[in-house]
Write a protein that holds these residues in place. Structure first.
Motif, PDB file in Angstrom:
ATOM      1  N   SER A   7     -28.056  70.956 -86.041  1.00  0.00           N
ATOM      2  CA  SER A   7     -28.409  72.116 -85.222  1.00  0.00           C
ATOM      3  C   SER A   7     -29.590  71.750 -84.330  1.00  0.00           C
ATOM      4  N   VAL A   8     -29.885  72.625 -83.390  1.00  0.00           N
ATOM      5  CA  VAL A   8     -31.031  72.410 -82.518  1.00  0.00           C
ATOM      6  C   VAL A   8     -32.330  72.437 -83.325  1.00  0.00           C
ATOM      7  N   GLU A   9     -32.358  73.226 -84.389  1.00  0.00           N
ATOM      8  CA  GLU A   9     -33.541  73.261 -85.257  1.00  0.00           C
ATOM      9  C   GLU A   9     -33.754  71.907 -85.924  1.00  0.00           C
ATOM     10  N   ASP A  10     -32.657  71.269 -86.331  1.00  0.00           N
ATOM     11  CA  ASP A  10     -32.761  69.923 -86.909  1.00  0.00           C
ATOM     12  C   ASP A  10     -33.307  68.933 -85.888  1.00  0.00           C
ATOM     13  N   PHE A  11     -32.864  69.075 -84.645  1.00  0.00           N
ATOM     14  CA  PHE A  11     -33.321  68.190 -83.571  1.00  0.00           C
ATOM     15  C   PHE A  11     -34.817  68.377 -83.341  1.00  0.00           C
ATOM     16  N   VAL A  12     -35.274  69.621 -83.302  1.00  0.00           N
ATOM     17  CA  VAL A  12     -36.706  69.894 -83.122  1.00  0.00           C
ATOM     18  C   VAL A  12     -37.501  69.324 -84.298  1.00  0.00           C
ATOM     19  N   SER A  13     -36.988  69.449 -85.500  1.00  0.00           N
ATOM     20  CA  SER A  13     -37.654  68.874 -86.675  1.00  0.00           C
ATOM     21  C   SER A  13     -37.744  67.360 -86.555  1.00  0.00           C
ATOM     22  N   LEU A  14     -36.682  66.731 -86.052  1.00  0.00           N
ATOM     23  CA  LEU A  14     -36.698  65.282 -85.857  1.00  0.00           C
ATOM     24  C   LEU A  14     -37.778  64.899 -84.846  1.00  0.00           C
ATOM     25  N   LEU A  15     -37.901  65.668 -83.770  1.00  0.00           N
ATOM     26  CA  LEU A  15     -38.936  65.393 -82.768  1.00  0.00           C
ATOM     27  C   LEU A  15     -40.329  65.469 -83.391  1.00  0.00           C
ATOM     28  N   ARG A  16     -40.526  66.423 -84.254  1.00  0.00           N
ATOM     29  CA  ARG A  16     -41.828  66.579 -84.909  1.00  0.00           C
ATOM     30  C   ARG A  16     -42.078  65.469 -85.925  1.00  0.00           C
ATOM     31  N   ASP A  17     -41.087  65.238 -86.791  1.00  0.00           N
ATOM     32  CA  ASP A  17     -41.266  64.304 -87.901  1.00  0.00           C
ATOM     33  C   ASP A  17     -41.250  62.843 -87.467  1.00  0.00           C
ATOM     34  N   GLU A  18     -40.341  62.490 -86.590  1.00  0.00           N
ATOM     35  CA  GLU A  18     -40.162  61.085 -86.208  1.00  0.00           C
ATOM     36  C   GLU A  18     -41.033  60.663 -85.029  1.00  0.00           C
ATOM     37  N   LEU A  19     -41.302  61.595 -84.113  1.00  0.00           N
ATOM     38  CA  LEU A  19     -42.053  61.250 -82.914  1.00  0.00           C
ATOM     39  C   LEU A  19     -43.453  61.851 -82.890  1.00  0.00           C
ATOM     40  N   GLY A  20     -43.717  62.789 -83.803  1.00  0.00           N
ATOM     41  CA  GLY A  20     -45.031  63.414 -83.840  1.00  0.00           C
ATOM     42  C   GLY A  20     -45.273  64.374 -82.687  1.00  0.00           C
ATOM     43  N   LEU A  21     -44.196  64.837 -82.043  1.00  0.00           N
ATOM     44  CA  LEU A  21     -44.330  65.774 -80.935  1.00  0.00           C
ATOM     45  C   LEU A  21     -44.277  67.196 -81.461  1.00  0.00           C
ATOM     46  N   GLN A  22     -45.259  67.965 -81.140  1.00  0.00           N
ATOM     47  CA  GLN A  22     -45.327  69.355 -81.596  1.00  0.00           C
ATOM     48  C   GLN A  22     -44.691  70.255 -80.539  1.00  0.00           C
ATOM     49  N   LEU A  23     -43.370  70.217 -80.494  1.00  0.00           N
ATOM     50  CA  LEU A  23     -42.610  71.001 -79.536  1.00  0.00           C
ATOM     51  C   LEU A  23     -41.803  72.057 -80.282  1.00  0.00           C
ATOM     52  N   ASP A  24     -41.330  73.049 -79.539  1.00  0.00           N
ATOM     53  CA  ASP A  24     -40.414  74.017 -80.125  1.00  0.00           C
ATOM     54  C   ASP A  24     -39.159  74.062 -79.261  1.00  0.00           C
ATOM     55  N   GLU A  25     -38.206  74.870 -79.675  1.00  0.00           N
ATOM     56  CA  GLU A  25     -36.921  74.919 -78.982  1.00  0.00           C
ATOM     57  C   GLU A  25     -37.077  75.285 -77.507  1.00  0.00           C
ATOM     58  N   SER A  26     -38.030  76.114 -77.184  1.00  0.00           N
ATOM     59  CA  SER A  26     -38.222  76.525 -75.790  1.00  0.00           C
ATOM     60  C   SER A  26     -38.687  75.374 -74.895  1.00  0.00           C
ATOM     61  N   SER A  27     -39.208  74.315 -75.477  1.00  0.00           N
ATOM     62  CA  SER A  27     -39.684  73.164 -74.706  1.00  0.00           C
ATOM     63  C   SER A  27     -38.579  72.168 -74.384  1.00  0.00           C
ATOM     64  N   LEU A  28     -37.422  72.316 -75.005  1.00  0.00           N
ATOM     65  CA  LEU A  28     -36.377  71.301 -74.868  1.00  0.00           C
ATOM     66  C   LEU A  28     -35.852  71.159 -73.448  1.00  0.00           C
ATOM     67  N   GLY A  29     -35.867  72.209 -72.662  1.00  0.00           N
ATOM     68  CA  GLY A  29     -35.360  72.142 -71.294  1.00  0.00           C
ATOM     69  C   GLY A  29     -36.366  71.616 -70.282  1.00  0.00           C
ATOM     70  N   THR A  30     -37.585  71.375 -70.717  1.00  0.00           N
ATOM     71  CA  THR A  30     -38.638  70.886 -69.832  1.00  0.00           C
ATOM     72  C   THR A  30     -38.361  69.447 -69.419  1.00  0.00           C
ATOM     73  N   ASP A  31     -38.554  69.147 -68.140  1.00  0.00           N
ATOM     74  CA  ASP A  31     -38.379  67.789 -67.640  1.00  0.00           C
ATOM     75  C   ASP A  31     -39.344  66.852 -68.371  1.00  0.00           C
ATOM     76  N   PHE A  32     -38.873  65.641 -68.648  1.00  0.00           N
ATOM     77  CA  PHE A  32     -39.718  64.672 -69.355  1.00  0.00           C
ATOM     78  C   PHE A  32     -41.094  64.528 -68.712  1.00  0.00           C
ATOM     79  N   LEU A  69     -35.126  66.874 -73.124  1.00  0.00           N
ATOM     80  CA  LEU A  69     -34.740  66.709 -74.527  1.00  0.00           C
ATOM     81  C   LEU A  69     -33.488  67.509 -74.851  1.00  0.00           C
ATOM     82  N   ARG A  70     -33.278  68.642 -74.185  1.00  0.00           N
ATOM     83  CA  ARG A  70     -32.045  69.403 -74.400  1.00  0.00           C
ATOM     84  C   ARG A  70     -30.841  68.565 -74.006  1.00  0.00           C
ATOM     85  N   GLU A  71     -30.952  67.830 -72.899  1.00  0.00           N
ATOM     86  CA  GLU A  71     -29.861  66.961 -72.474  1.00  0.00           C
ATOM     87  C   GLU A  71     -29.662  65.813 -73.457  1.00  0.00           C
ATOM     88  N   VAL A  72     -30.727  65.295 -74.031  1.00  0.00           N
ATOM     89  CA  VAL A  72     -30.602  64.254 -75.064  1.00  0.00           C
ATOM     90  C   VAL A  72     -29.864  64.828 -76.264  1.00  0.00           C
TER      91      VAL A  72
END
Length: 79
Positions: A7-32, A69-72
């Motif tokens: 799920s998208v929640e799993d993806f956000v958790s991966l971003l936090r846990d693996e990359l250390g990025l403190q993002l939420d679902e609303s940030s996924l559409g933001t350009d890199f 990140l949404r596109e990823v």
């Protein structure tokens, strides 16, 4: 434990846990370029984590075409 992406929640958790990025679902559409603390090393780490989590290869050519990140996330689901 290897995270799974179901799920998208799993993806956000991966971003936090693996990359250390403190993002939420609303940030996924933001350009890199507009993401705080984003750099190209994050993309390499993300691909490795996604491939490990999904058990599938991610097309580097297609990955280089995405701008958020949404596109990823969507690409990883199709791979």
């Amino acid at each position: 434990m290897i995270p799974t992406i179901e799920s998208v929640e799993d993806f956000v958790s991966l971003l936090r846990d693996e990359l250390g990025l403190q993002l939420d679902e609303s940030s996924l559409g933001t350009d890199f370029d507009a993401l705080p603390d984003w750099d190209s090393l994050h993309l390499l780490k993300l691909v490795t984590a996604l491939e490990r989590a999904t058990g599938r290869r991610i097309s580097v050519g297609k990955l280089l075409e995405v701008r958020s990140l949404r596109e990823v996330y969507e690409l990883a689901g199709r791979s």
